[in-house]
Design an enzyme around this catalytic site. Sequence first.
Site, mmCIF file in Angstrom:
data_model
loop_
_atom_site.group_PDB
_atom_site.id
_atom_site.type_symbol
_atom_site.label_atom_id
_atom_site.label_comp_id
_atom_site.label_asym_id
_atom_site.label_seq_id
_atom_site.Cartn_x
_atom_site.Cartn_y
_atom_site.Cartn_z
ATOM 1 C CG HIS A 193 -9.752 76.269 30.901
ATOM 2 N ND1 HIS A 193 -10.840 75.410 30.700
ATOM 3 C CD2 HIS A 193 -10.342 77.486 30.912
ATOM 4 C CE1 HIS A 193 -11.906 76.169 30.470
ATOM 5 N NE2 HIS A 193 -11.460 77.694 30.617
ATOM 6 C CG PHE A 194 -7.220 80.250 28.644
ATOM 7 C CD1 PHE A 194 -6.457 80.703 27.802
ATOM 8 C CD2 PHE A 194 -7.147 80.894 30.069
ATOM 9 C CE1 PHE A 194 -5.066 81.552 28.365
ATOM 10 C CE2 PHE A 194 -5.936 81.762 30.454
ATOM 11 C CZ PHE A 194 -5.100 82.075 29.345
ATOM 12 C CG HIS A 195 -3.371 77.982 25.614
ATOM 13 N ND1 HIS A 195 -3.036 78.750 26.849
ATOM 14 C CD2 HIS A 195 -2.658 78.816 24.485
ATOM 15 C CE1 HIS A 195 -2.306 80.141 26.734
ATOM 16 N NE2 HIS A 195 -2.174 79.849 25.338
ATOM 17 C CE1 TYR B 106 -20.068 79.949 26.650
ATOM 18 C CE2 TYR B 106 -20.102 81.566 28.128
ATOM 19 C CZ TYR B 106 -20.092 80.180 27.903
ATOM 20 O OH TYR B 106 -19.960 79.301 29.058
ATOM 21 N NE ARG C 231 -3.501 83.726 33.955
ATOM 22 C CZ ARG C 231 -4.483 83.876 33.477
ATOM 23 N NH1 ARG C 231 -5.792 84.028 34.254
ATOM 24 N NH2 ARG C 231 -4.778 84.614 32.035
ATOM 25 N NE ARG C 232 -2.689 87.785 33.332
ATOM 26 C CZ ARG C 232 -3.668 88.558 33.312
ATOM 27 N NH1 ARG C 232 -3.853 88.958 34.402
ATOM 28 N NH2 ARG C 232 -4.409 88.686 32.475
HETATM 29 C C1 HEM Z 1 0.518 79.040 19.182
HETATM 30 C C2 HEM Z 1 1.216 78.729 20.563
HETATM 31 C C3 HEM Z 1 0.840 79.151 21.884
HETATM 32 C C4 HEM Z 1 1.776 79.237 22.668
HETATM 33 C C5 HEM Z 1 3.153 78.565 22.594
HETATM 34 C C6 HEM Z 1 1.136 79.941 23.621
HETATM 35 C C7 HEM Z 1 1.810 80.288 25.206
HETATM 36 C C8 HEM Z 1 1.184 80.788 25.992
HETATM 37 C C9 HEM Z 1 1.844 80.865 27.437
HETATM 38 C C10 HEM Z 1 2.927 80.059 27.929
HETATM 39 C C11 HEM Z 1 0.867 81.284 28.081
HETATM 40 C C12 HEM Z 1 0.955 81.866 29.811
HETATM 41 C C13 HEM Z 1 1.623 82.943 30.196
HETATM 42 C C14 HEM Z 1 1.605 83.072 31.402
HETATM 43 O O1 HEM Z 1 0.645 82.770 32.273
HETATM 44 O O2 HEM Z 1 2.719 83.529 32.206
HETATM 45 C C15 HEM Z 1 -0.239 81.846 27.442
HETATM 46 C C16 HEM Z 1 -1.133 83.005 27.661
HETATM 47 C C17 HEM Z 1 -2.044 83.191 26.908
HETATM 48 N N1 HEM Z 1 -2.335 82.860 25.798
HETATM 49 FE FE1 HEM Z 1 -1.039 81.424 24.414
HETATM 50 N N2 HEM Z 1 -0.046 80.405 23.602
HETATM 51 C C18 HEM Z 1 -0.177 79.971 22.135
HETATM 52 C C19 HEM Z 1 -1.490 80.158 21.607
HETATM 53 C C20 HEM Z 1 -2.615 80.917 21.769
HETATM 54 C C21 HEM Z 1 -3.821 80.960 21.126
HETATM 55 C C22 HEM Z 1 -3.972 80.419 19.686
HETATM 56 C C23 HEM Z 1 -4.456 81.800 21.850
HETATM 57 C C24 HEM Z 1 -5.952 82.201 21.732
HETATM 58 C C25 HEM Z 1 -6.566 82.417 20.404
HETATM 59 C C26 HEM Z 1 -3.752 82.161 23.230
HETATM 60 C C27 HEM Z 1 -4.427 83.059 23.967
HETATM 61 C C28 HEM Z 1 -3.805 83.186 25.301
HETATM 62 C C29 HEM Z 1 -4.115 84.064 26.334
HETATM 63 C C30 HEM Z 1 -5.317 84.876 26.273
HETATM 64 C C31 HEM Z 1 -3.233 84.227 27.415
HETATM 65 C C32 HEM Z 1 -3.293 84.827 28.509
HETATM 66 C C33 HEM Z 1 -2.466 86.001 28.571
HETATM 67 C C34 HEM Z 1 -2.473 86.752 30.158
HETATM 68 O O3 HEM Z 1 -2.293 85.836 31.196
HETATM 69 O O4 HEM Z 1 -2.599 87.788 30.272
HETATM 70 N N3 HEM Z 1 -2.607 81.424 22.978
HETATM 71 N N4 HEM Z 1 -0.105 81.465 26.116
#
Ligand code: HEM
Lengths: 172, 552
Positions: B381-383, B234, B444-445
Site C-alpha cells: 500500500h504505502f509504496h 499527510y 512484513r518486516r
Molecule cells: C526504489 C525502490 C524501492 C524498493 C525496491 C523498496 C523496497 C522495500 C521493501 C521490499 C520493503 C518491505 C520490507 C519489509 O517489510 O520487510 C520496504 C519498506 C519500506 N519502504 Fe521501500 N522501497 C523502495 C522505495 C521506497 C520509497 C521511495 C519510499 C518512500 C518515500 C519507501 C519507504 C519505505 C518504508 C517507510 C518502508 C517500511 C520500513 C519498515 O517496515 O520499517 N520505499 N521497501
Amino acid sequence: MATLKIEKWERWFLYASVVILVGFLVAILASIGEAGIHLPTDEGSLDPNKVAETPPFDNPGLRQTGDGAYEAVMVARTWQFTTGETDADGIPTITVPAGSEVTFIVTSGDVIHGLYIPQTDVNAMIIPGRVTKISQKFETPGEYTFLCHEFCGLANEQIGHHSMYGKVVVQP
Amino acid sequence: MTTTARPPADLGTAEIAQKKWAKWQLYLGFVGFFLGLLMGLLQALDRMGFYLYKEAQLSSYYQGLTLHGVSMVFILTFAFGNAFLTLGVMRSLERPMASTMLVAASFWSAAIGVALAAWAILANQATVLYTMYSPLRPHVAFYIGAVLLVISTWIVLLNQLLTLRAWRKDHPGEPIPLLAFVSVVTYIMWFIASLGVAIEVLVFLIPWSLGLVQNTDPLLNRILFWFTGHPIVYFWLLPAYVSWYITVPKMVGGRLYSDGVVKGVFILFLLFSTPVGLHHQFTDPGVDEGLKLLHMLFTFAVFFPSLVTAFTLMAALEDGAKHNGGKGLVAWIRQLPWGNPSVVAQLFAMLGFVLGGVSGLINASATVNLVVHNTSFIPGHFHLTVGTAVALTIMGVSYWLVPYLTGKKLCCRRLAVAQSWLWFGGVMLFSRGLMAAGIEGQPRRVPVGLMTYAEESWKLWDIVTGIGGTLMVTSGTIFFIVIIGTLLRKKGSAGAVEFPIADTVYGPEQSPAILDRLGLWTAVSVVLILIAYVPVFVSHYYNFTSPGFVRW
Ligand code: HEM
Ligand SMILES: [Cu+2]
C-alpha cells in the site's frame, strides 16, 4: 459575502463521496455489531518483569473452559512463543479438536511482538505490560502457523524475528 | 512577465542566500533518497533469493530496513517539504522569508540530525526500524537525530508565520495568496501533529536511553508515536498536493477551478489529519475498542478531502488538455504534455495515489484490517502512496526546481520522461507482489531469505516484488543521472525558470473570508484532537515497567 465556487458536477461528486464513505462505515460497524468480529481491547496490565510469577502466565498452556471452548495461555519472548507444548522439532504447538473456539491470552516478557495466524482473524500486537486476548474458531482440521509479525530483533541469521513461530494443530 | 522571471541579478541578497539554503536542504533530501535506494535494492534482491547484507557490510536485513525507512520517510520527505514550501511562500508572497538565519538554521538542524541518525544506524547502534518501538532501545544519537529533524520543520513554520505576518501588515484586508496559504497550513498541521513524537522522544525515550530513568511504558510510547504517525503521512503528502494543485495545472496549460475549494481541502486536512492515530493501533491490546472506532470515524472524514482533490485535479487537467485541442470523454488525456518530465512524473504520481488511496481505505476499515495488518500488504500500500505519489512528485518537481535553483538547464529530458514510466511500471509489479503475498499471509518486516516458515504460495509473488523493486531502483538511478547531468551543465543555461503558479477561474477574492482565519481553524483542530485523545490518555493505565532491550 463570497461563497465557495463548486460546480454542479463537482457538487454531485462530493455527495457521492459522502454516500460511499458513510456506506463503508456502516458496513464495518455491521461487521462488528452483527458478525461479531472484534478488535483486541483493554484486557488489563501487568509487570512484564514478573510474567513468570503472574497468573495465568506463570503456567502457559491449553485449558478447556467449556464444551469445545479452550483458552491458550502463551508468553512471547525473543524469539519464541511458550505455549506449554512443543512438537518433535521443538516448535511450540497448540493442539485442539476441529470445531474448537480458542481464546488466545498472550503477553510479552520483553519487547513488542505480534501474533498472527494467516487466513484467520487472529492478528494482534503483543505489548509488554499488557494482555492480548483474541478468539478464533477452528473448523477445518490441519496445521495453522502462528507467527510473530512485529520486528523484535535477532540473534543471528538463523534465530530472530524471522524464526519466531509455532503451530495450531487442529485434529479431525 | 511575473516577478520570479526576473534575472538573478535583480534578486535581493536575502533572497539569493535563502534560495541557496533551500537548495542545500533539497540536496540533503537527495542524499536520503540515495541511501534509501541502495537499501531498496538489497530488499528487492532479498525477495528474489539473494540475501546480500554481509557482502554489503551490513549486520542484518533489519539494519538495512531501518536505514531505508528513515532515509525515505524522514530525510527525503522532510528535507523536500522544508525546501519546497519555504520557496513556495517566497514565491507566493513575492518577498524573501522574514529571516535568512532561520532558513539556514533549518538546514543545519536537519543536516546534523541526519548525520547523528545515520551514524547510529550505520554503526548498528539503532536497529529499531523507523517506528522505534520501545522497549527496543537505540543509542541516544538516533533519538537526538530524529528530534533535530523535527526541529528543522518547526523552524520552517516559524519563518513562514513571521513572513506571513509581515505580508499581512503590508496588505491589510487582502486574502492570503493560495500557495502561501497551503504551504503554511501544511506546516501548522504538522506542527500540532509532531508534538506526539516530540513528547515521546524528549520526555520519555531520551532520559530512558541515557539511563536517567530505568523503565518506560511501551504502549504509551506507541500511542504518542501514532499521534504523529498518521498525520505524518499527510505531511509527506501535502507538499505533493501543493504541487498538483498549484503547479501542475499551469504546466499542462489549464486553470484551477476555485481558490476556495483548495483552501477548504487543506483546512479539512488540518482538522482531520491528527485525531485518527488509533487506526494504526486497531490490533493493540490495552486500548479500548470503542475509542478505536471513534478514530476510525475521523479516518473516514479525512478521506473526503482526497476525493475532492481527485475531482478538482482531473478537472484542471481536462481544462488544460482541452485548451490544447484535446477532445472527447477520455481522448483528451493524449493532449497532456507527455514530453514534459515534470508533468509525466506527477501524472503517474496521481495515478499511483488513486490505487494507494483505495488500498488505504482497506487498512482503515477496522475489521478488514485484521486481514492485512502487518502483512506485506501494508508496504504494498504505502509504496503507492509515499513511495510513488510522493516520491515521484518529488522527482517531478526536482526536474524544474533544480534548474530554478541552479540556473542550469535540465539534461536528458527523454531519459527523465522514461524514468517515470519505469518507476510506475516497477511499482505496479512491486506493490502487486507485496499485496498478493500479504493477503496470502506473508508478514512484513521479515527477510524472505531467512524466514523459517515461508509458504509455497508466497514464492511467485516475492519474485514479482523483487523484479518490480529492481525496476524502481533502476528508475531512481536514472533520476540521479539526470540530476547530476544537470548539475554538470553551465550556469545560466536554463535561462529564467519560473516557479509555475496556476491561474484560478474563481480567485481568492471570491473565496469566503473565513477560510483565511488560520487561528480559528487551528483552534478547531485542537478541539477535535482533544475529543479524540483525552479519553485515550485518561483511560490509559500508565505502566512504566519496561527496561530497555538491545537485541540486534
Ligand atoms: C526504489 C525502490 C524501492 C524498493 C525496491 C523498496 C523496497 C522495500 C521493501 C521490499 C520493503 C518491505 C520490507 C519489509 O517489510 O520487510 C520496504 C519498506 C519500506 N519502504 Fe521501500 N522501497 C523502495 C522505495 C521506497 C520509497 C521511495 C519510499 C518512500 C518515500 C519507501 C519507504 C519505505 C518504508 C517507510 C518502508 C517500511 C520500513 C519498515 O517496515 O520499517 N520505499 N521497501
Ligand atoms: Cu517477536
